[in-house]
Design a protein around this motif. Structure first.
Motif, PDB file in Angstrom:
ATOM      1  N   LEU A   2      56.903  30.200  37.336  1.00  0.00           N
ATOM      2  CA  LEU A   2      55.721  31.031  37.533  1.00  0.00           C
ATOM      3  C   LEU A   2      54.524  30.347  36.893  1.00  0.00           C
ATOM      4  O   LEU A   2      54.530  30.079  35.692  1.00  0.00           O
ATOM      5  CB  LEU A   2      55.961  32.395  36.896  1.00  0.00           C
ATOM      6  N   GLN A   3      53.519  30.056  37.689  1.00  0.00           N
ATOM      7  CA  GLN A   3      52.280  29.486  37.166  1.00  0.00           C
ATOM      8  C   GLN A   3      51.138  30.433  37.482  1.00  0.00           C
ATOM      9  O   GLN A   3      50.946  30.814  38.640  1.00  0.00           O
ATOM     10  CB  GLN A   3      52.018  28.110  37.768  1.00  0.00           C
ATOM     11  N   LEU A   4      50.413  30.786  36.471  1.00  0.00           N
ATOM     12  CA  LEU A   4      49.291  31.697  36.608  1.00  0.00           C
ATOM     13  C   LEU A   4      47.992  30.899  36.636  1.00  0.00           C
ATOM     14  O   LEU A   4      47.823  29.952  35.859  1.00  0.00           O
ATOM     15  CB  LEU A   4      49.276  32.683  35.446  1.00  0.00           C
ATOM     16  N   VAL A   5      47.099  31.318  37.512  1.00  0.00           N
ATOM     17  CA  VAL A   5      45.826  30.618  37.656  1.00  0.00           C
ATOM     18  C   VAL A   5      44.696  31.626  37.537  1.00  0.00           C
ATOM     19  O   VAL A   5      44.633  32.596  38.302  1.00  0.00           O
ATOM     20  CB  VAL A   5      45.737  29.893  39.013  1.00  0.00           C
ATOM     21  N   GLU A   6      43.807  31.406  36.581  1.00  0.00           N
ATOM     22  CA  GLU A   6      42.652  32.262  36.391  1.00  0.00           C
ATOM     23  C   GLU A   6      41.425  31.614  37.019  1.00  0.00           C
ATOM     24  O   GLU A   6      41.312  30.392  37.100  1.00  0.00           O
ATOM     25  CB  GLU A   6      42.365  32.483  34.899  1.00  0.00           C
ATOM     26  N   SER A   7      40.496  32.466  37.417  1.00  0.00           N
ATOM     27  CA  SER A   7      39.220  31.977  37.921  1.00  0.00           C
ATOM     28  C   SER A   7      38.148  33.026  37.644  1.00  0.00           C
ATOM     29  O   SER A   7      38.469  34.178  37.331  1.00  0.00           O
ATOM     30  CB  SER A   7      39.295  31.675  39.418  1.00  0.00           C
ATOM     31  N   ARG A  19      33.648  39.047  37.024  1.00  0.00           N
ATOM     32  CA  ARG A  19      34.999  39.463  37.386  1.00  0.00           C
ATOM     33  C   ARG A  19      35.926  38.269  37.329  1.00  0.00           C
ATOM     34  O   ARG A  19      35.690  37.257  38.006  1.00  0.00           O
ATOM     35  CB  ARG A  19      35.039  40.094  38.779  1.00  0.00           C
ATOM     36  N   LEU A  20      36.959  38.407  36.550  1.00  0.00           N
ATOM     37  CA  LEU A  20      37.987  37.375  36.472  1.00  0.00           C
ATOM     38  C   LEU A  20      39.127  37.718  37.416  1.00  0.00           C
ATOM     39  O   LEU A  20      39.438  38.892  37.621  1.00  0.00           O
ATOM     40  CB  LEU A  20      38.526  37.252  35.048  1.00  0.00           C
ATOM     41  N   SER A  21      39.738  36.679  37.961  1.00  0.00           N
ATOM     42  CA  SER A  21      40.879  36.846  38.857  1.00  0.00           C
ATOM     43  C   SER A  21      42.068  36.069  38.325  1.00  0.00           C
ATOM     44  O   SER A  21      41.906  35.025  37.687  1.00  0.00           O
ATOM     45  CB  SER A  21      40.541  36.342  40.261  1.00  0.00           C
ATOM     46  N   CYS A  22      43.236  36.579  38.634  1.00  0.00           N
ATOM     47  CA  CYS A  22      44.477  35.919  38.231  1.00  0.00           C
ATOM     48  C   CYS A  22      45.441  35.989  39.406  1.00  0.00           C
ATOM     49  O   CYS A  22      45.642  37.060  39.983  1.00  0.00           O
ATOM     50  CB  CYS A  22      45.072  36.629  37.018  1.00  0.00           C
ATOM     51  N   THR A  23      46.018  34.874  39.752  1.00  0.00           N
ATOM     52  CA  THR A  23      47.013  34.851  40.804  1.00  0.00           C
ATOM     53  C   THR A  23      48.111  33.872  40.447  1.00  0.00           C
ATOM     54  O   THR A  23      47.994  33.117  39.479  1.00  0.00           O
ATOM     55  CB  THR A  23      46.362  34.488  42.153  1.00  0.00           C
ATOM     56  N   ALA A  24      49.165  33.896  41.226  1.00  0.00           N
ATOM     57  CA  ALA A  24      50.310  33.015  40.998  1.00  0.00           C
ATOM     58  C   ALA A  24      50.764  32.467  42.349  1.00  0.00           C
ATOM     59  O   ALA A  24      51.567  33.098  43.041  1.00  0.00           O
ATOM     60  CB  ALA A  24      51.451  33.772  40.318  1.00  0.00           C
ATOM     61  N   PRO A  25      50.240  31.337  42.734  1.00  0.00           N
ATOM     62  CA  PRO A  25      50.570  30.778  44.043  1.00  0.00           C
ATOM     63  C   PRO A  25      52.071  30.630  44.262  1.00  0.00           C
ATOM     64  O   PRO A  25      52.773  30.036  43.438  1.00  0.00           O
ATOM     65  CB  PRO A  25      49.873  29.410  44.016  1.00  0.00           C
TER      66      PRO A  25
END
Length: 119
Positions: A2-7, A19-25
């Protein structure tokens, strides 16, 4: 893995919003509790918000009433809406994923996105 990516970080003026976003491709976040932690310069990590798998939300006192956490499972994303920002909100913000419903001691961390609140 699991790799989490913030933007969504950047420079914002006091009183502003981001607004921050977090996803896990490639990895579904539906069953995880997702947290947001921040680390200000010279300080320890601070758990500021958590949303569990059924949508229950918690906030640190320092951000309550100003920050809102939400999740969109269709987009496999979790968001942190940050309003009325203050200079003391300047930090690197990390999203985390955990099977712990309170987001404490998360097993997975993103690299973080920097938010700087300054005029």
């Amino acid at each position: 893995q699991l790799q989490l990516v913030e933007s969504g970080g950047g420079l914002v003026q006091p009183g502003g919003s981001v607004r921050l976003s977090c996803t896990a491709p490639g990895f579904a976040l539906d069953y995880y509790s997702i947290g947001w932690f921040r680390q200000a310069p010279g300080k320890e990590h601070e758990r500021i918000s958590c949303i569990n798998a059924v949508g229950g939300r918690t906030y640190a006192d320092s951000v309550k009433g100003r920050f809102t956490i939400s999740r969109d499972n269709a987009r496999n994303s979790v968001y942190l809406q940050m309003d009325d920002l203050k200079p003391e909100d300047t930090a690197v913000y990390h999203c985390t994923a955990s099977m712990n419903p309170d987001c404490y001691t998360p097993e997975n961390w993103g690299r973080g996105t920097r938010v700087t609140v300054s005029s």
